[in-house]
Design an enzyme around this catalytic site. Structure first.
Site, PDB file in Angstrom:
ATOM      1  N   SER A  40      44.063  16.066 -36.216  1.00 57.42           N
ATOM      2  CA  SER A  40      44.720  17.338 -36.548  1.00 57.42           C
ATOM      3  C   SER A  40      44.114  18.035 -37.752  1.00 57.42           C
ATOM      4  O   SER A  40      44.278  19.242 -37.915  1.00 57.42           O
ATOM      5  CB  SER A  40      46.219  17.107 -36.807  1.00 57.42           C
ATOM      6  OG  SER A  40      46.408  16.118 -37.808  1.00 57.42           O
ATOM      7  N   ASP A 344      52.650  20.876 -44.621  1.00 51.47           N
ATOM      8  CA  ASP A 344      53.858  20.359 -43.969  1.00 51.47           C
ATOM      9  C   ASP A 344      54.162  18.915 -44.336  1.00 51.47           C
ATOM     10  O   ASP A 344      54.940  18.246 -43.667  1.00 51.47           O
ATOM     11  CB  ASP A 344      53.737  20.490 -42.443  1.00 51.47           C
ATOM     12  CG  ASP A 344      52.496  19.789 -41.898  1.00 51.47           C
ATOM     13  OD1 ASP A 344      51.842  19.053 -42.664  1.00 51.47           O
ATOM     14  OD2 ASP A 344      52.176  19.981 -40.709  1.00 51.47           O
ATOM     15  N   HIS A 347      49.542  17.682 -43.606  1.00 52.68           N
ATOM     16  CA  HIS A 347      48.303  18.464 -43.510  1.00 52.68           C
ATOM     17  C   HIS A 347      48.170  19.407 -44.706  1.00 52.68           C
ATOM     18  O   HIS A 347      49.165  19.831 -45.291  1.00 52.68           O
ATOM     19  CB  HIS A 347      48.294  19.274 -42.214  1.00 52.68           C
ATOM     20  CG  HIS A 347      48.524  18.442 -40.995  1.00 52.68           C
ATOM     21  ND1 HIS A 347      49.767  18.363 -40.378  1.00 52.68           N
ATOM     22  CD2 HIS A 347      47.692  17.632 -40.302  1.00 52.68           C
ATOM     23  CE1 HIS A 347      49.686  17.545 -39.342  1.00 52.68           C
ATOM     24  NE2 HIS A 347      48.441  17.089 -39.279  1.00 52.68           N
TER      25      HIS A 347
END
Length: 383
Positions: A40, A344, A347
């Site tokens: 991610s 968040d 990340h």
């Protein structure tokens, strides 16, 4: 001046201009494409092309809408492409609107290096682990070789693979996935397999023509708001910067193992650039001294629930609303993501990603061995 003299002067001037233009064009960048493998941290929409579900406030700053990136805007690979003068790298899994003339992004959120021992629908781990990403790359290359002769305009030329930059930013989920249950000792038992899989993947891509590889190391997860909330630790384990020493020390051990393995791979592939990239040092500096780099908060998430030191609630992730014990809770975004290192809880924000990418583009000290992208490209400003 005679008419003939004017013609000669014009002719010479034309040659000078043409020569200058050719020099500018030829000096732009030796890398004509980027092929990225990851999770991610560098996913540009692959996971959500396969499993559409991302909503706001993701993408709120740069794109003004969700794009499948796990941040408020752009990720490291976006800025890296911009710095090299290339367009955004399209996700391999995105079938609509992609342009693969300058590479492909095989990264997907929640990806691991090793084959997952569970299902996406059980634990959220992506099925697109590194071996699958490698297979996708091989299929991509085979299709390029097959279709290029037919004039497919969305694909690169067949010789692109020796003129490309190969980037790896993967391993975080292997490291953190079992930390809560196994601890650092349990996780360390299989980390050699993680490193071995990364180096064997590099060798396979080398066999297909790849020659320049940038391998980003693991971030200081002991500073991440999510892990500060989720992982067991004693107050004595918190350092002066609010990070967990034991987990960060374990990351340092893994990074050393990765660095040593890449050094050996470099010996095996003597005509390749196999580069260890210390983005850990960049992110650690941001977490430890956020205000020195234009941020207000290091260990606090921009998008979350609960406020306090971390603004992270493991029951309500960014963008979600849940009813818990009769109370409706929502994890919403701050108004100034540029003031936060963490987006968040897991990340980085676009602002932090930009600074990390800028270090890759311009700070030779984070590479081992010594390496400079400026020797290959006229680095463009990123914004």
């Amino acid at each position: 001046m005679s008419c003939w003299g004017s013609v000669v002067m014009w002719f010479h001037l034309t040659i000078v201009i043409a020569t200058y233009n050719n020099l500018v064009e030829s000096k732009s960048c030796a890398f004509e494409a980027i092929f990225n493998f990851g999770d991610s941290n560098t996913d540009t929409g692959g996971f959500y092309a396969a499993f559409p579900s991302q909503g706001s406030p993701y993408g709120m700053t740069h794109f003004k809408k969700p794009t499948g990136r796990a941040t408020d805007g752009r990720v490291i690979i976006d800025f890296l492409a911009q710095g090299l003068g290339l367009p955004f790298v399209s996700p391999y899994l995105q079938s609509i609107g992609s342009d693969f003339r300058h590479g492909a992004n095989f990264a997907t959120s929640a990806s691991t290096v090793l084959m997952p021992q569970t299902s996406l629908f059980v634990s959220g781990v992506s099925p697109f682990y590194l071996e699958i990403q490698l297979r996708q790359f091989k299929q991509f290359k085979a299709k390029v070789d097959e279709l290029q002769s037919k004039g497919n305009t969305n694909l690169p030329p067949s010789d692109i693979f020796g003129k490309s930059l190969y980037t790896f930013n993967i391993g975080q989920n292997d490291f953190t996935g079992n930390l809560a249950s196994k601890g650092t000792g349990g996780v360390k038992e299989y980390l050699p397999q993680v490193v071995s899989q990364i180096t064997s993947t590099i060798k396979e891509i080398y066999g297909l023509g790849g020659r320049t590889f940038l391998v980003l190391n693991l971030a200081p997860i002991g500073c991440y708001p999510a892990f500060l909330v989720e992982l067991p630790h004693e107050s004595s384990d918190i350092d002066e910067f609010g990070c967990m020493k034991s987990y960060n020390n374990a990351v340092v051990d893994y990074n050393k193992m990765l660095k040593d393995a890449l050094a050996q791979t470099r010996k095996d592939l003597s005509d390749a650039n196999v580069i260890y990239v210390d983005t850990h040092a960049v992110l650690l500096e941001l977490f430890q001294h956020p205000t020195s780099h234009g941020f207000k908060y290091g260990n606090k998430a921009c998008c979350g629930n609960g406020g306090g030191a971390y603004n992270f609630n493991q029951q309500v992730f960014c963008g979600n609303t849940k009813e818990i014990n009769g109370q409706t809770l929502s994890a919403t975004a701050c108004e100034d993501p540029y003031s936060y290192v963490s987006w968040d809880g897991i990340h980085a924000t676009e602002a932090a990603n930009k600074l990390t990418a800028n270090a890759i583009l311009n700070d030779d000290s984070i590479f081992d061995p010594s390496f400079s992208l400026h020797k290959f490209c006229d680095i463009q400003p990123i914004g």
